[in-house]
Design a protein around this motif. Sequence first.
Motif, PDB file in Angstrom:
ATOM      1  N   THR A   1      35.407  24.904  63.212  1.00 28.26           N
ATOM      2  CA  THR A   1      34.911  25.407  64.487  1.00 28.26           C
ATOM      3  C   THR A   1      35.297  26.870  64.624  1.00 28.26           C
ATOM      4  OG1 THR A   1      34.652  24.927  66.844  1.00 28.26           O
ATOM      5  CG2 THR A   1      36.891  24.790  65.949  1.00 28.26           C
ATOM      6  N   LYS A   2      34.738  27.508  65.649  1.00 28.34           N
ATOM      7  CA  LYS A   2      34.921  28.939  65.836  1.00 28.34           C
ATOM      8  C   LYS A   2      35.383  29.203  67.263  1.00 28.34           C
ATOM      9  CE  LYS A   2      30.769  29.220  63.034  1.00 28.34           C
ATOM     10  NZ  LYS A   2      30.301  27.874  63.437  1.00 28.34           N
ATOM     11  N   CYS A   3      36.214  30.228  67.409  1.00 25.30           N
ATOM     12  CA  CYS A   3      36.741  30.556  68.732  1.00 25.30           C
ATOM     13  C   CYS A   3      35.696  31.298  69.559  1.00 25.30           C
ATOM     14  CB  CYS A   3      38.009  31.393  68.607  1.00 25.30           C
ATOM     15  SG  CYS A   3      37.745  33.033  67.915  1.00 25.30           S
TER      16      CYS A   3
ATOM     17  N   LEU B   1      41.263  27.617  71.207  1.00 27.46           N
ATOM     18  CA  LEU B   1      41.628  26.545  70.278  1.00 27.46           C
ATOM     19  C   LEU B   1      41.999  25.270  71.036  1.00 27.46           C
ATOM     20  CD1 LEU B   1      42.236  25.483  67.455  1.00 27.46           C
ATOM     21  CD2 LEU B   1      44.501  26.559  67.601  1.00 27.46           C
TER      22      LEU B   1
ATOM     23  N   SER C   1      38.899  23.570  72.047  1.00 30.86           N
ATOM     24  CA  SER C   1      38.239  22.931  70.909  1.00 30.86           C
ATOM     25  C   SER C   1      38.945  21.644  70.510  1.00 30.86           C
ATOM     26  CB  SER C   1      38.187  23.895  69.714  1.00 30.86           C
ATOM     27  OG  SER C   1      37.312  24.976  69.962  1.00 30.86           O
TER      28      SER C   1
ATOM     29  N   ILE D   1      42.617  21.518  63.373  1.00 30.31           N
ATOM     30  CA  ILE D   1      41.299  21.944  62.898  1.00 30.31           C
ATOM     31  C   ILE D   1      41.430  22.263  61.414  1.00 30.31           C
ATOM     32  CG2 ILE D   1      39.470  23.667  63.103  1.00 30.31           C
ATOM     33  CD1 ILE D   1      39.704  21.862  65.550  1.00 30.31           C
TER      34      ILE D   1
ATOM     35  N   TYR E   1      39.364  27.112  61.008  1.00 29.77           N
ATOM     36  CA  TYR E   1      39.181  27.791  62.286  1.00 29.77           C
ATOM     37  C   TYR E   1      38.728  29.216  62.008  1.00 29.77           C
ATOM     38  CZ  TYR E   1      40.030  28.713  67.250  1.00 29.77           C
ATOM     39  OH  TYR E   1      39.888  29.007  68.588  1.00 29.77           O
TER      40      TYR E   1
ATOM     41  N   VAL F   1      45.942  24.756  62.458  1.00 25.87           N
ATOM     42  CA  VAL F   1      44.731  24.884  61.650  1.00 25.87           C
ATOM     43  C   VAL F   1      45.150  24.908  60.185  1.00 25.87           C
ATOM     44  CG1 VAL F   1      43.554  26.134  63.488  1.00 25.87           C
ATOM     45  CG2 VAL F   1      44.667  27.413  61.677  1.00 25.87           C
TER      46      VAL F   1
END
Length: 317
Positions: free
Chosen positions: A86-88, A112, A115, A124, A127, A155
């Motif tokens: 996933t991405k911030c 984060l 998410s 995660i 990340y 992460v």
Amino acid sequence: MQKRALGNTGIQISEIAFGGVEIGLPYGIGVKSEADMLTEADAIKLLHNALDCGINFFDTARLYGESERIMGNAFYGRRQEVVLATKCRHLRDPEGKIPSYAGLNELVRASLRESLQALGTDYIDLYMVHYADQNLLANEDLLRVFTKLREEGTVRAIGVSVYKTEETRRAIQCKEWNAIQLPFNLMDQSQGTYFTDAAREGIGLIVRSVLMRGMLSDRMSKLHPALKDVEAHLGKYRSLLRAGFTHLPQLATKFALAHPEVSAVLVGIDKQDYLEDALDAVNGVYMDEDLLKEAQALAYPDPAFLNLTEWDKKGWL
């Protein structure tokens, strides 16, 4: 479904990455509103089908609408079977400035936490910075924030999503990012210049835009008049369809996977048919050397023009 190494992270990911933007918000050619999207129940069924067929790598982002939450619901009780990327959130303030270290640290960690909650997990796998432009890539505070998260174990790996070749070059030179998500396809092959450099540094490459939002597929309709040269060029790829290649999405996906430096190809999937098309392309047979050279020779002559974000802004898509 075969798996490849995500750089030197020790993480093994399926050659196809399930792109989660389409299940989270209206996106892509012909998708104008939520009415054109899958219901949540159907999206969860599709995610389950993908996992059961061997796809273990799922890509989403904080900014992809309901995508994270839907994935969290789909993979409840099956977390160990999936690799989640996933991405911030975007990292600039309303004036376009990058915050100080304290501000960046607070923003990234808050994103984060959101998410993690939406995905229903406590870590995660990958990340990423959502769009790492040159200024963000040069920002040492941002790198400190992300490497600290990796050290803490929240992460497992860190990466950046980029658009331009110079951004890819800078990310590789940094030697700290574990993965780079970048655009690469039959039309725009410019990022391929840095594939060897990335592999040498142990950086995983996740290729997106392999179908150019459906343009390199059989679902492409008539394009905007401003894109008439693009439309004409797209037609040239059908000359590459021969024994073993039955349709354009298969050809486009196999082209990207024919590059051994690529860890996975990110495919936007919001229909069972698209899932089956993606699976059809990953049978371990890609392109022979002659066909690969033909495909490389058919790159669009002006890759700088192939800016889908700008096309969107201009109403061409």
